[in-house]
Scaffold this active site. Sequence first.
Site, mmCIF file in Angstrom:
data_model
loop_
_atom_site.group_PDB
_atom_site.id
_atom_site.type_symbol
_atom_site.label_atom_id
_atom_site.label_comp_id
_atom_site.label_asym_id
_atom_site.label_seq_id
_atom_site.Cartn_x
_atom_site.Cartn_y
_atom_site.Cartn_z
ATOM 1 N N HIS A 157 0.840 -1.206 0.000
ATOM 2 C CA HIS A 157 0.000 0.000 0.000
ATOM 3 C C HIS A 157 0.877 1.258 0.000
ATOM 4 C CE1 HIS A 157 -3.008 2.984 1.111
ATOM 5 N NE2 HIS A 157 -2.227 3.338 2.118
ATOM 6 N N GLU A 203 -6.462 9.341 -0.113
ATOM 7 C CA GLU A 203 -6.606 7.878 -0.050
ATOM 8 C C GLU A 203 -7.639 7.341 -1.041
ATOM 9 O OE1 GLU A 203 -4.693 5.871 1.370
ATOM 10 O OE2 GLU A 203 -3.890 6.713 3.228
HETATM 11 FE FE LIG Z 1 -2.448 5.234 2.996
#
Ligand SMILES: [Fe+2]
Length: 293
Positions: A157, A203
Amino acid sequence: MNQPRVRTPVAVDGRLGPASRHPGMADPAYLARRRALGELARDHRVGDPAPTVTYSDAEHRMWGLVHRTLVRVQRRHACRAIADVIEAVDIPDDHVPQHAEVNSRLQRLTGFRFTLTGGLVDSRRLYGAMADGYFHGVQYLRHPAVPFYTPEPDALHDLVGHGTQLAAPRFAELYRVIGRAVHRVETAEAVSLIDRLFWFTVEYGVVRENGDLKAYGAALLSSYGEIECFRDAEIRPLDLRAMANTPYQINGYQPILYRAESLDHLTDTLGEFFDEMDDDTPVRLCHWPGTRD
Ligand SMILES: [Fe+2]
């Protein structure tokens, strides 16, 4: 933070279940490995070099499998500013890279570097370091039993999601603008407001491009499953007041996403907002008095 937590869907053999049943939570060897890598971050100061980690063959293989899949879907679903820097940032797909390896390319592109954390990091520290061109990243990887889903951030991520985003100059500048805002504010409410706006944009943001919807949020860019179906979410127009008053769910696919009409629209709107943000901003914008970390 006083954010609502919801049941966490986890894809296991095509079924969904709570995160507590994620295989990683019941694998002592995996948990020990994660703890050991997290320990390396103890006492780490922003800007210190990350310790070199020796990854196993299995970790390298999983990295390659997930990385190649993510880059394939990023090319299809990411906005042009992100897709255009995939080659330039050149995050390796044949081994798990060390932070230093990614940093050397990132720094050339936008001046950003990864600095180490052992897990979730305090919001003020996370955003504050962004003003100086640092983004916190972990060194551990998700559990190999479910390579395309992790209930929490991991190195895939951080490096493939945020790392690719941070290779694009306009996004790197957005991180810096947010970082400067957090240095300006003092209240927990102001930091919580930044949390929400960061979540729904950096995000999970999406943008209209050539009549189509494209992803730019790092969480979407690093989620093979979600980037393939984010258009099924409820897509709302970019609206900072609405975002500020919409609780986000920590795990699982997001039911609500916010759409900028263009990259200029996104960076102009957020740039102006964060440049002017102060401790009075949540008082004017938010309907959740009493929210405190
Ligand atoms: Fe993140």
